[in-house]
Write a protein that holds these residues in place. Structure first.
Motif, PDB file in Angstrom:
ATOM      1  N   PHE A   1      28.625  85.744 -73.023  1.00 43.24           N
ATOM      2  CA  PHE A   1      27.453  86.424 -73.576  1.00 43.24           C
ATOM      3  C   PHE A   1      27.608  86.575 -75.084  1.00 43.24           C
ATOM      4  N   ASP A   2      26.471  86.592 -75.766  1.00 41.19           N
ATOM      5  CA  ASP A   2      26.494  86.779 -77.222  1.00 41.19           C
ATOM      6  C   ASP A   2      26.821  88.220 -77.607  1.00 41.19           C
ATOM      7  N   GLN A   3      26.482  89.153 -76.720  1.00 38.83           N
ATOM      8  CA  GLN A   3      26.760  90.562 -76.985  1.00 38.83           C
ATOM      9  C   GLN A   3      27.006  91.263 -75.651  1.00 38.83           C
ATOM     10  N   ILE A   4      27.952  92.178 -75.645  1.00 39.72           N
ATOM     11  CA  ILE A   4      28.235  92.996 -74.467  1.00 39.72           C
ATOM     12  C   ILE A   4      28.228  94.452 -74.896  1.00 39.72           C
ATOM     13  N   VAL A   5      27.504  95.276 -74.156  1.00 39.88           N
ATOM     14  CA  VAL A   5      27.530  96.721 -74.380  1.00 39.88           C
ATOM     15  C   VAL A   5      28.076  97.375 -73.122  1.00 39.88           C
ATOM     16  N   CYS A   6      28.806  98.453 -73.300  1.00 39.73           N
ATOM     17  CA  CYS A   6      29.454  99.069 -72.138  1.00 39.73           C
ATOM     18  C   CYS A   6      29.677 100.556 -72.370  1.00 39.73           C
ATOM     19  N   ASN A   7      29.173 101.355 -71.443  1.00 36.26           N
ATOM     20  CA  ASN A   7      29.468 102.787 -71.396  1.00 36.26           C
ATOM     21  C   ASN A   7      30.257 102.997 -70.105  1.00 36.26           C
ATOM     22  N   PRO A   8      31.571 102.731 -70.134  1.00 40.03           N
ATOM     23  CA  PRO A   8      32.352 102.703 -68.892  1.00 40.03           C
ATOM     24  C   PRO A   8      32.676 104.101 -68.376  1.00 40.03           C
ATOM     25  N   PRO A   9      33.177 104.208 -67.166  1.00 39.30           N
ATOM     26  CA  PRO A   9      33.662 105.501 -66.671  1.00 39.30           C
ATOM     27  C   PRO A   9      34.985 105.834 -67.356  1.00 39.30           C
ATOM     28  N   PHE A  10      34.880 106.458 -68.533  1.00 35.33           N
ATOM     29  CA  PHE A  10      36.037 106.570 -69.427  1.00 35.33           C
ATOM     30  C   PHE A  10      36.764 107.904 -69.345  1.00 35.33           C
ATOM     31  N   VAL A  11      36.386 108.775 -68.399  1.00 37.63           N
ATOM     32  CA  VAL A  11      37.072 110.066 -68.290  1.00 37.63           C
ATOM     33  C   VAL A  11      38.529 109.827 -67.899  1.00 37.63           C
ATOM     34  N   VAL A  12      39.453 110.470 -68.604  1.00 40.34           N
ATOM     35  CA  VAL A  12      40.879 110.217 -68.390  1.00 40.34           C
ATOM     36  C   VAL A  12      41.507 111.339 -67.579  1.00 40.34           C
ATOM     37  N   GLY A  13      42.490 110.960 -66.791  1.00 40.83           N
ATOM     38  CA  GLY A  13      43.190 111.926 -65.953  1.00 40.83           C
ATOM     39  C   GLY A  13      43.826 111.233 -64.769  1.00 40.83           C
ATOM     40  N   PRO A  14      44.038 111.943 -63.670  1.00 43.08           N
ATOM     41  CA  PRO A  14      44.646 111.329 -62.485  1.00 43.08           C
ATOM     42  C   PRO A  14      43.774 110.209 -61.937  1.00 43.08           C
ATOM     43  N   ALA A  15      44.401 109.304 -61.176  1.00 44.67           N
ATOM     44  CA  ALA A  15      43.683 108.160 -60.604  1.00 44.67           C
ATOM     45  C   ALA A  15      42.876 108.618 -59.396  1.00 44.67           C
TER      46      ALA A  15
ATOM     47  N   GLY B   1      32.233  84.149 -81.757  1.00 43.96           N
ATOM     48  CA  GLY B   1      31.497  85.004 -82.681  1.00 43.96           C
ATOM     49  C   GLY B   1      30.731  86.117 -82.006  1.00 43.96           C
ATOM     50  N   GLY B   2      30.768  86.171 -80.664  1.00 42.26           N
ATOM     51  CA  GLY B   2      30.060  87.214 -79.937  1.00 42.26           C
ATOM     52  C   GLY B   2      30.686  88.578 -80.166  1.00 42.26           C
ATOM     53  N   VAL B   3      29.879  89.621 -79.976  1.00 45.73           N
ATOM     54  CA  VAL B   3      30.285  90.987 -80.304  1.00 45.73           C
ATOM     55  C   VAL B   3      30.170  91.880 -79.072  1.00 45.73           C
ATOM     56  N   GLY B   4      31.191  92.713 -78.853  1.00 47.02           N
ATOM     57  CA  GLY B   4      31.148  93.720 -77.810  1.00 47.02           C
ATOM     58  C   GLY B   4      31.220  95.105 -78.418  1.00 47.02           C
ATOM     59  N   GLN B   5      30.444  96.041 -77.865  1.00 54.06           N
ATOM     60  CA  GLN B   5      30.442  97.414 -78.381  1.00 54.06           C
ATOM     61  C   GLN B   5      30.457  98.379 -77.210  1.00 54.06           C
ATOM     62  N   LEU B   6      31.395  99.329 -77.254  1.00 52.07           N
ATOM     63  CA  LEU B   6      31.581 100.219 -76.119  1.00 52.07           C
ATOM     64  C   LEU B   6      32.058 101.592 -76.558  1.00 52.07           C
ATOM     65  N   LEU B   7      31.880 102.540 -75.662  1.00 52.09           N
ATOM     66  CA  LEU B   7      32.514 103.844 -75.784  1.00 52.09           C
ATOM     67  C   LEU B   7      33.870 103.766 -75.099  1.00 52.09           C
TER      68      LEU B   7
ATOM     69  N   LEU C   1      27.372  96.159 -69.205  1.00 52.42           N
ATOM     70  CA  LEU C   1      28.402  96.344 -68.181  1.00 52.42           C
ATOM     71  C   LEU C   1      28.441  97.800 -67.744  1.00 52.42           C
ATOM     72  N   GLY C   2      28.132  98.054 -66.470  1.00 54.30           N
ATOM     73  CA  GLY C   2      28.053  99.423 -65.977  1.00 54.30           C
ATOM     74  C   GLY C   2      26.758 100.065 -66.427  1.00 54.30           C
ATOM     75  N   THR C   3      25.649  99.531 -65.995  1.00 60.41           N
ATOM     76  CA  THR C   3      24.353  99.896 -66.572  1.00 60.41           C
ATOM     77  C   THR C   3      23.903 101.307 -66.247  1.00 60.41           C
ATOM     78  N   GLY C   4      24.347 101.877 -65.109  1.00 58.80           N
ATOM     79  CA  GLY C   4      23.894 103.222 -64.765  1.00 58.80           C
ATOM     80  C   GLY C   4      22.394 103.256 -64.587  1.00 58.80           C
ATOM     81  N   ASN C   5      21.705 104.093 -65.373  1.00 57.30           N
ATOM     82  CA  ASN C   5      20.248 104.196 -65.254  1.00 57.30           C
ATOM     83  C   ASN C   5      19.506 103.073 -65.985  1.00 57.30           C
ATOM     84  N   GLY C   6      20.227 102.246 -66.744  1.00 64.38           N
ATOM     85  CA  GLY C   6      19.607 101.089 -67.398  1.00 64.38           C
ATOM     86  C   GLY C   6      19.200 101.286 -68.837  1.00 64.38           C
TER      87      GLY C   6
END
Length: 503
Positions: A225-239, A270-276, A167-172
């Motif tokens: 999906f059996d697994q989801i990985v995600c490096n989302p746009p996680f910078v916090v601050g104003p909208a 039983g599926g697993v998600g892993q993210l920053l 999710l949010g693949t960026g450069n892949g």
């Protein structure tokens, strides 16, 4: 050099094949670059110090040319560039945006760099960073493989699965690693430019990945999906959205909250998600309560906080990441607005870390913990083992008192003695796991004596009875105190069921 914006031209299959052949012929891969530069220059390049790599590349032939073009931001002659790219016509390389003409010389128009694991080397295509551009990156900038991406790679379980969503693949890069252990990979992104560059990455590496465009989980609605990985746009601050790769347009830590809330609904049982993820440390609130409050029902969660930054450090770091000098008028204006938002929302710090989620029909286990100590072992294997240990602990067939346990050889007991009237007196006992995340647990003498008996011979209940008799303690009280500690040590892999109990 001005940054290229908009959607890049798609590389044709023939162009990708020719470029791949040129890279292979020059040995422009992870091992080849390390061998040509040597460890000292390669390490210096990783620190942002290019001169040793420039010097080492001079005697590396066509490989040195590719290193200077794509890794060092150098300008190369027509003859050297043509020789390095083999059968790739230079006009085509410029037309695709791979190269840019600079007078009679050529520079990279895109960042194309080797990236690998223990067994495989790939090429990752992304945009040039601000150091090469000499100016801030544009809004739709596609980031290369940075520390956050590498952290997620190392924190992701690699057990074989049927399907993975990036999710949010960026450069892949996450999808490339997922292809090593998944039968099928789907990658999404809101950015058309990111999907175009990821598509180039996948075709250059001859990897099959399904690509879909859209916000968050919309492109895969009603799929699991059996697994989801995600490096989302996680910078916090104003909208706001200054840069697509890091800003979600949601205020505060709402982007992390959205992913954590919605991700389990797209997992198979039983599926697993892993993210920053990032989360706010707000005055008067416990960060663990904040994050666990985002979780939907039926979800196991292991939340690991790896760092906490104060607001000033956080803002300065992200400004420099985009190529903005915090001392410039633009940098000061952005800093002021950002810090005003933090102050208005009583933000004292910004936490960052990894989140592992699992869809479950059992009573969920939710653990939020600090792991800010230094350790080098990747968390991917540990996260999978942590979920295994959680399963064992809550299995209806698990009887802790009837189980024989062993303390792994990687676990040590540290004793801290302080000067006393009659020599030395123990002031602290600490159990330390020397592998994995390097957990530590403070113990008392009774707990240390109990663990000393955990050698796979006697069940825990028998050990507690012997310990209670030896120290004149009521066995019921000792048991009630010991069981929570035992569960925690099992979750942390510091106390394991002996072989007969792990079938």
């Amino acid at each position: 050099m001005r940054a290229v914006t908009g959607t890049p031209p798609r590389f044709s299959d023939d162009f990708c094949a020719r470029l791949r052949d040129a890279f292979l012929a020059a040995r422009y891969d992870a091992d080849g670059v390390l061998g040509a530069l040597g460890p000292p220059a390669h390490s210096a390049l990783g620190r942002g110090e290019p001169e040793p790599a420039f010097r080492a590349s001079r005697d590396a032939g066509t490989l040195g040319t590719l290193v200077r073009l794509f890794l060092l931001g150098g300008a190369e002659s027509r003859a050297e560039t043509a020789a390095a790219l083999g059968s790739v016509p230079l006009d085509d390389a410029v037309a695709t945006g791979l190269l840019r003409a600079d007078g009679e010389r050529f520079r990279a128009g895109l960042d194309v760099r080797p990236h690998g694991d223990e067994d495989t080397s790939w090429w990752i295509v992304s945009d040039l960073d601000s150091d090469v551009l000499g100016e801030p990156v544009p809004v739709e900038h596609v980031l290369g493989v940075g520390h956050a991406s590498l952290s997620l790679v190392r924190a992701t379980s690699r057990r074989p699965v049927g399907s993975v969503l990036d999710l949010g693949t960026g450069n892949g890069v996450q999808a490339l690693h997922a292809g090593r252990h998944a039968a099928s990979v789907t990658a999404t992104d809101v950015s058309e430019r990111a999907l175009a560059l990821a598509d180039t990455t996948f075709r250059l590496n001859e990897v099959e990945v399904e690509l879909r465009r859209g916000e968050w989980f919309a492109p895969v609605a009603r799929r699991r999906f059996d697994q989801i990985v995600c490096n989302p746009p996680f910078v916090v601050g104003p909208a706001r959205v200054d840069y697509v790769y890091r800003d979600s347009g949601l205020a505060g830590d709402d982007a992390s909250a959205l992913v954590i809330r919605q991700l389990p609904g797209f997992l198979t049982p039983g599926g697993v998600g892993q993210l920053l993820a990032s989360w706010l440390h707000i005055r008067g609130q416990d960060w663990a309560d904040r994050v666990s409050g985002w979780l939907p029902g039926g979800t196991d969660a292991w939340v690991v906080q790896r760092d906490v930054a104060d607001p000033g450090l956080y803002v300065g770091t992200w400004l420099r990441d985009a190529g903005i000098d915090p001392r410039s008028p633009e940098g000061r204006a952005k800093s002021a607005a950002w810090l005003d938002w933090f102050a208005a929302n009583e933000v004292e710090g910004i936490g960052f870390g990894f989140v592992t989620l699992r869809r479950t029909d059992a009573t969920p286990t939710v653990v939020c913990e600090d792991l800010r100590q230094a350790f080098d072992d990747p968390l991917g294997e540990e996260s999978a083992a942590w979920l295994d240990r959680v399963d064992w602990l809550r299995s209806p067939g698990t009887d802790l008192l009837g189980t024989t346990f062993t303390v792994p050889s990687s676990v040590l007991l540290e004793r801290i003695d302080a000067p006393a009237e009659e020599g030395w007196a123990s002031s602290a006992l600490r159990l330390h796991r020397t592998d994995g995340p390097g957990w530590t647990h403070e113990l008392d003498e009774l707990a240390a004596a109990l663990l000393a008996g955990c050698r796979g011979a006697l069940p825990l209940g028998d050990l507690l009875e012997l310990l209670a008799f030896a120290h004149g303690e009521p066995v019921e009280e000792l048991t009630a105190t010991a069981l929570p500690m035992v569960r925690e040590l099992v979750r942390h892999g510091m106390l394991l069921p002996s072989g007969a109990d792990r079938r």
